[in-house]
Design a protein around this motif. Sequence first.
Motif, PDB file in Angstrom:
ATOM      1  N   ILE A  26       4.306   1.335   1.535  1.00 56.97           N
ATOM      2  CA  ILE A  26       4.955   0.174   2.154  1.00 56.97           C
ATOM      3  C   ILE A  26       6.136   0.594   3.015  1.00 56.97           C
ATOM      4  O   ILE A  26       6.364   0.054   4.103  1.00 56.97           O
ATOM      5  N   SER A  27       6.890   1.573   2.552  1.00 56.21           N
ATOM      6  CA  SER A  27       8.100   1.993   3.277  1.00 56.21           C
ATOM      7  C   SER A  27       7.785   2.574   4.648  1.00 56.21           C
ATOM      8  O   SER A  27       8.676   2.661   5.508  1.00 56.21           O
ATOM      9  N   GLN A  28       6.544   2.965   4.864  1.00 56.63           N
ATOM     10  CA  GLN A  28       6.148   3.544   6.151  1.00 56.63           C
ATOM     11  C   GLN A  28       5.466   2.524   7.065  1.00 56.63           C
ATOM     12  O   GLN A  28       4.902   2.896   8.097  1.00 56.63           O
ATOM     13  N   ALA A  29       5.539   1.250   6.710  1.00 57.52           N
ATOM     14  CA  ALA A  29       4.858   0.216   7.503  1.00 57.52           C
ATOM     15  C   ALA A  29       5.297   0.238   8.963  1.00 57.52           C
ATOM     16  O   ALA A  29       4.482   0.015   9.868  1.00 57.52           O
ATOM     17  N   TRP A  30       6.566   0.509   9.200  1.00 52.94           N
ATOM     18  CA  TRP A  30       7.081   0.485  10.577  1.00 52.94           C
ATOM     19  C   TRP A  30       6.488   1.590  11.448  1.00 52.94           C
ATOM     20  O   TRP A  30       6.498   1.495  12.674  1.00 52.94           O
ATOM     21  N   ARG A  31       5.926   2.621  10.820  1.00 52.08           N
ATOM     22  CA  ARG A  31       5.326   3.717  11.584  1.00 52.08           C
ATOM     23  C   ARG A  31       3.856   3.478  11.924  1.00 52.08           C
ATOM     24  O   ARG A  31       3.279   4.210  12.736  1.00 52.08           O
ATOM     25  N   LEU A  32       3.229   2.507  11.282  1.00 59.14           N
ATOM     26  CA  LEU A  32       1.785   2.342  11.436  1.00 59.14           C
ATOM     27  C   LEU A  32       1.428   1.841  12.827  1.00 59.14           C
ATOM     28  O   LEU A  32       2.129   1.000  13.395  1.00 59.14           O
ATOM     29  N   PRO A  33       0.301   2.324  13.376  1.00 56.95           N
ATOM     30  CA  PRO A  33      -0.169   1.762  14.642  1.00 56.95           C
ATOM     31  C   PRO A  33      -0.673   0.345  14.437  1.00 56.95           C
ATOM     32  O   PRO A  33      -0.997  -0.059  13.321  1.00 56.95           O
ATOM     33  N   ARG A  34      -0.761  -0.399  15.513  1.00 56.88           N
ATOM     34  CA  ARG A  34      -1.224  -1.786  15.426  1.00 56.88           C
ATOM     35  C   ARG A  34      -2.742  -1.866  15.281  1.00 56.88           C
ATOM     36  O   ARG A  34      -3.274  -2.843  14.741  1.00 56.88           O
ATOM     37  N   ILE A  35      -3.437  -0.857  15.789  1.00 57.12           N
ATOM     38  CA  ILE A  35      -4.898  -0.820  15.704  1.00 57.12           C
ATOM     39  C   ILE A  35      -5.319   0.596  15.324  1.00 57.12           C
ATOM     40  O   ILE A  35      -4.531   1.541  15.450  1.00 57.12           O
ATOM     41  N   GLY A  36      -6.579   0.711  14.891  1.00 60.79           N
ATOM     42  CA  GLY A  36      -7.109   2.024  14.563  1.00 60.79           C
ATOM     43  C   GLY A  36      -7.748   2.034  13.190  1.00 60.79           C
ATOM     44  O   GLY A  36      -7.714   1.050  12.445  1.00 60.79           O
ATOM     45  N   ALA A  37      -8.344   3.162  12.855  1.00 63.53           N
ATOM     46  CA  ALA A  37      -9.031   3.328  11.582  1.00 63.53           C
ATOM     47  C   ALA A  37      -8.092   3.946  10.557  1.00 63.53           C
ATOM     48  O   ALA A  37      -7.283   4.816  10.882  1.00 63.53           O
ATOM     49  N   ALA A  38      -8.216   3.481   9.324  1.00 68.89           N
ATOM     50  CA  ALA A  38      -7.416   4.019   8.221  1.00 68.89           C
ATOM     51  C   ALA A  38      -8.337   4.368   7.063  1.00 68.89           C
ATOM     52  O   ALA A  38      -9.384   3.749   6.865  1.00 68.89           O
ATOM     53  N   LEU A  39      -7.925   5.367   6.288  1.00 64.12           N
ATOM     54  CA  LEU A  39      -8.659   5.787   5.097  1.00 64.12           C
ATOM     55  C   LEU A  39      -7.705   5.776   3.911  1.00 64.12           C
ATOM     56  O   LEU A  39      -6.647   6.403   3.950  1.00 64.12           O
ATOM     57  N   ALA A  40      -8.088   5.052   2.866  1.00 60.47           N
ATOM     58  CA  ALA A  40      -7.362   5.085   1.593  1.00 60.47           C
ATOM     59  C   ALA A  40      -8.179   5.967   0.654  1.00 60.47           C
ATOM     60  O   ALA A  40      -9.273   5.597   0.225  1.00 60.47           O
ATOM     61  N   LEU A  41      -7.647   7.124   0.359  1.00 66.32           N
ATOM     62  CA  LEU A  41      -8.379   8.157  -0.348  1.00 66.32           C
ATOM     63  C   LEU A  41      -8.288   7.945  -1.858  1.00 66.32           C
ATOM     64  O   LEU A  41      -7.201   7.689  -2.381  1.00 66.32           O
ATOM     65  N   ALA A  42      -9.439   8.066  -2.546  1.00 69.30           N
ATOM     66  CA  ALA A  42      -9.484   7.856  -3.993  1.00 69.30           C
ATOM     67  C   ALA A  42      -8.719   6.578  -4.348  1.00 69.30           C
ATOM     68  O   ALA A  42      -7.803   6.570  -5.159  1.00 69.30           O
ATOM     69  N   ASP A  43      -9.137   5.483  -3.731  1.00 67.85           N
ATOM     70  CA  ASP A  43      -8.360   4.243  -3.731  1.00 67.85           C
ATOM     71  C   ASP A  43      -8.592   3.367  -4.948  1.00 67.85           C
ATOM     72  O   ASP A  43      -8.003   2.292  -5.055  1.00 67.85           O
TER      73      ASP A  43
END
Length: 201
Positions: A26-43
């Motif tokens: 959550i603390s890194q939300a400001w760094r996230l791009p607005r679009i694109g693919a994400a992977l949550a590993l061993a989620d």
Amino acid sequence: MSAAQWDQRYAADDYHYGTAPNAWLISQAWRLPRIGAALALADGEGRNGVWLAQQGLQTTSLDQSAAGLAKAQHLAQQRGVVLRTVQADLADWVWPESTYAVIASIFVHLPDALRRRTHAGITRALRPGGLLILEAFTPAQLACASGGPRDLALLYTEALLREDFAALELLEVLSGEVLLDEGPGHRGPGQVLRLLARRAA
């Protein structure tokens, strides 16, 4: 742990690690791009993948537990987002090349050879400029009762992660005690290592 063991852990109606996303993520939300693919590993049950999908990213939650991924889909439906789930063992999964804008590796503890394979796969799978957000327990966690492996060989050090991710730009590497409140699975003081890294554009 095997897929069957994780299925057993996730068999109850409640969420073993809660439904709220990881605090470091959550603390890194400001760094996230607005679009694109994400992977949550061993989620597992999907708490982090669902949150990434809520940020507008086309998110895949990968885990070896069918029971966990079923609960991840249920959580995604509750939150009104689309989540792609993939049931796979990291020992066999074929990593895509230069695909993900964000990869979240939250408390993914692996034996040495599989850890090195997985971290090399993460490095390749990030697209140029892509972010890795990682949190893991350190050896000091053995003195804590807030979860995590009880095997020293599965706990991570800063030196180990710096070596594994030498090809990435390390933006932050932090270690110390945090207060965990992630369902019954992670609750209380914990000794963690938090890493933020970026693949060169």
